[in-house]
Design a protein around this motif. Structure first.
Motif, short mmCIF file in Angstrom:
data_model
loop_
_atom_site.label_atom_id
_atom_site.label_comp_id
_atom_site.label_asym_id
_atom_site.label_seq_id
_atom_site.Cartn_x
_atom_site.Cartn_y
_atom_site.Cartn_z
N LEU A 4 42.86 72.72 6.60
CA LEU A 4 41.59 72.67 5.89
C LEU A 4 40.62 71.76 6.61
CD1 LEU A 4 39.91 73.17 3.23
CD2 LEU A 4 40.93 71.04 2.40
N ARG A 5 39.41 72.26 6.78
CA ARG A 5 38.31 71.40 7.26
C ARG A 5 37.85 70.61 6.05
NH1 ARG A 5 32.78 71.99 6.86
NH2 ARG A 5 33.05 74.09 6.07
N PHE A 6 38.00 69.29 6.10
CA PHE A 6 37.65 68.45 4.96
C PHE A 6 36.17 68.15 5.01
CE2 PHE A 6 37.17 64.83 2.27
CZ PHE A 6 38.12 65.01 1.28
N ASP A 7 35.43 68.69 4.04
CA ASP A 7 34.00 68.40 3.93
C ASP A 7 33.59 68.51 2.47
OD1 ASP A 7 31.29 68.02 4.14
OD2 ASP A 7 30.97 69.62 5.61
N VAL A 8 33.70 67.40 1.76
CA VAL A 8 33.40 67.37 0.34
C VAL A 8 31.92 67.63 0.07
CG1 VAL A 8 32.95 64.89 0.09
CG2 VAL A 8 34.00 66.16 -1.81
N ASP A 9 31.07 67.50 1.08
CA ASP A 9 29.63 67.74 0.90
C ASP A 9 29.27 69.23 0.95
OD1 ASP A 9 29.08 64.99 0.71
OD2 ASP A 9 29.03 64.80 2.89
#
Length: 171
Positions: A4-9
């Motif tokens: 997973l590419r982690f990008d909470v934005d």
């Protein structure tokens, strides 16, 4: 293991993660499987996530013991692009895990799918609604979406179902 590419934005990524990716990663989980850290069984983890989604729609109401003077710092973490620290302990669980509510991991997974669906509908139709989080206090659907992304990724990591492309420091 899924990556997973982690990008909470990224709100589209969060939505896609909760609708599809999350359950694809959760599907191979076995009833007797133990976590890489922490004390939860697979079913306890799934039921814990059901509870969190129920909090986000107001089905379950909780209080927030976080002192008022610390809420801003806690919310800064929520809006940062940093994953939840691996050994983080939710203050709501300090006294131990609640008893299991469902007869099997399969039944708990079904309840989780229904709870996620209710949250996604709730967030889409009532984005301004505010429900209390046990750490961040009263937050709206955007805050809960961020919480669920971080929280679900954290527990998938805990059970070795996910590899995260961690964000760079300072992002």
């Amino acid at each position: 293991m899924l990556k997973l590419r982690f990008d909470v934005d990224d709100s589209v990524l969060r939505d896609t993660f909760l609708r599809t990716f999350f359950f694809g990663a959760l599907d191979p989980l076995e009833p007797g499987e133990r976590a890489r850290w922490g004390r939860m069984s697979a079913q306890e983890m799934v039921e814990h996530l059901v509870w969190a989604f129920e909090c986000s729609t107001g089905e379950v109401r909780v209080t927030c013991p976080t002192p008022e003077d610390q809420l801003l710092r806690m919310r800064r973490f929520l809006y940062s692009n940093r994953p939840t620290p691996l050994e983080f302990m939710n203050p709501a669980l300090r006294d131990g895990l609640p008893p299991l509510r469902y007869g099997s991991l399969t039944e708990a997974r079904g309840a989780l799918q229904a709870a996620v669906d209710r949250f996604l509908h709730h967030a889409r139709t009532r984005p301004e609604s505010v429900h209390t989080h046990p750490i961040f206090g009263p937050i709206d659907a955007e805050g809960w979406s961020r919480t669920h992304f971080k929280h679900c990724a954290h527990h998938l990591l805990q059970f070795g179902r996910l590899e995260v492309d961690a964000p760079q420091e300072g992002t």
